[in-house]
Design a protein around this motif. Structure first.
Motif, PDB file in Angstrom:
ATOM      1  N   ALA A  83      -8.022 -67.628 -34.161  1.00 14.29           N
ATOM      2  CA  ALA A  83      -7.977 -68.105 -32.785  1.00 14.29           C
ATOM      3  C   ALA A  83      -7.729 -66.924 -31.861  1.00 14.29           C
ATOM      4  O   ALA A  83      -6.882 -66.072 -32.136  1.00 14.29           O
ATOM      5  CB  ALA A  83      -6.862 -69.138 -32.630  1.00 14.29           C
ATOM      6  N   SER A  84      -8.470 -66.876 -30.748  1.00 13.30           N
ATOM      7  CA  SER A  84      -8.345 -65.748 -29.821  1.00 13.30           C
ATOM      8  C   SER A  84      -7.037 -65.773 -29.052  1.00 13.30           C
ATOM      9  O   SER A  84      -6.550 -64.738 -28.595  1.00 13.30           O
ATOM     10  CB  SER A  84      -9.516 -65.731 -28.840  1.00 13.30           C
ATOM     11  OG  SER A  84      -9.441 -66.809 -27.925  1.00 13.30           O
ATOM     12  N   GLY A  85      -6.444 -66.958 -28.897  1.00 18.88           N
ATOM     13  CA  GLY A  85      -5.201 -67.109 -28.145  1.00 18.88           C
ATOM     14  C   GLY A  85      -5.419 -67.923 -26.884  1.00 18.88           C
ATOM     15  O   GLY A  85      -6.514 -67.981 -26.336  1.00 18.88           O
ATOM     16  N   ASN A  86      -4.361 -68.559 -26.412  1.00 23.05           N
ATOM     17  CA  ASN A  86      -4.431 -69.391 -25.216  1.00 23.05           C
ATOM     18  C   ASN A  86      -3.714 -68.699 -24.058  1.00 23.05           C
ATOM     19  O   ASN A  86      -2.647 -68.125 -24.256  1.00 23.05           O
ATOM     20  CB  ASN A  86      -3.788 -70.754 -25.478  1.00 23.05           C
ATOM     21  CG  ASN A  86      -4.387 -71.447 -26.687  1.00 23.05           C
ATOM     22  OD1 ASN A  86      -5.592 -71.401 -26.908  1.00 23.05           O
ATOM     23  ND2 ASN A  86      -3.546 -72.070 -27.492  1.00 23.05           N
ATOM     24  N   GLY A  87      -4.298 -68.753 -22.867  1.00 22.70           N
ATOM     25  CA  GLY A  87      -3.621 -68.151 -21.728  1.00 22.70           C
ATOM     26  C   GLY A  87      -4.512 -67.413 -20.757  1.00 22.70           C
ATOM     27  O   GLY A  87      -4.025 -66.777 -19.832  1.00 22.70           O
ATOM     28  N   ASN A  88      -5.825 -67.459 -20.958  1.00 19.87           N
ATOM     29  CA  ASN A  88      -6.770 -66.869 -20.010  1.00 19.87           C
ATOM     30  C   ASN A  88      -6.503 -65.388 -19.780  1.00 19.87           C
ATOM     31  O   ASN A  88      -6.526 -64.897 -18.649  1.00 19.87           O
ATOM     32  CB  ASN A  88      -6.730 -67.620 -18.674  1.00 19.87           C
ATOM     33  CG  ASN A  88      -7.948 -67.340 -17.827  1.00 19.87           C
ATOM     34  OD1 ASN A  88      -9.048 -67.099 -18.338  1.00 19.87           O
ATOM     35  ND2 ASN A  88      -7.781 -67.356 -16.513  1.00 19.87           N
TER      36      ASN A  88
END
Length: 207
Positions: A83-88
């Motif tokens: 997963a690339s990560g959440n948070g823009n």
């Protein structure tokens, strides 16, 4: 659940690679509180048991021991999806940022990038809004959740399907196939290699 919930059994949800009439995938227990050394050990342990695909829906700062474990996975023909990560944010979390992992961002119902990390190293995106899966903490055992942690296992499930057709595919071949078969999303400009910083090479296309 996103990867391996059994298909066509009239129960709950269907996983991307759930199969029917076969053993399906093996689920490895996880911890919600973890250290990088524990994740590294889990990777080595999974490889020793013959795993060919690993999904990592977690992320943080660079860690050398975990990087070494990811190198080991690649050198042993094991594909790791992250997963690339959440948070823009315009930079991927680690281990999605590792050179040998497949980094996955998330999209919403309108095929637009959702609140996920993007930028250099992003491979592709997959649906990441309201994804139903198995859930051990609810009375019904099923629930929906958002984020790249739900997008990445869809890619891992497709990788498992690819390997069921051709078990000799290498991680680099799998990455190239995913890149070349993505659906290009409207509203995003792609460079001469077909890549965009927000969506990578496009939206996962299992077909």
């Amino acid at each position: 659940g996103v990867i391996g919930a059994k298909t066509n059994n009239s129960v709950g949800v269907a996983g991307v690679a759930g199969g029917y009439g076969c053993s399906g995938v093996n689920i490895i227990s996880y911890r919600t509180n973890y250290t990088s050394s524990q994740v590294s050990y889990a990777i080595y342990n999974a490889i020793s048991k013959g795993v060919k695909v690993i999904n990592i829906s977690l992320g943080g700062d660079f860690n050398q021991s975990l990087s070494d474990a990811l190198d080991y996975a690649y050198n042993n023909a094991v594909t790791v999806v992250c997963a690339s990560g959440n948070g823009n944010s315009s930079s991927l979390l680690f281990p999605a940022s590792h050179q040998y992992t497949i980094a996955v961002g998330g999209t919403n119902y309108n095929d637009e990038v959702s609140d996920s990390h993007y930028g250099l190293g992003l491979d592709l995106v997959a649906p990441g809004s309201g994804i139903w899966s198995t859930c051990k903490s609810t009375e019904s055992y099923y629930d929906s959740a958002p984020g790249t942690s739900m997008a990445a296992p869809q890619v891992a499930g497709v990788v498992a399907l690819m390997l069921s057709v051709n078990p000799n595919l290498s991680p680099s071949q799998i990455r190239n196939i995913l890149h070349s078969t993505c659906t290009k999303l409207s509203g995003y400009s792609y460079n001469n290699t077909g890549w965009n910083e927000k969506v990578g090479f496009g939206l996962l296309n299992a077909f």
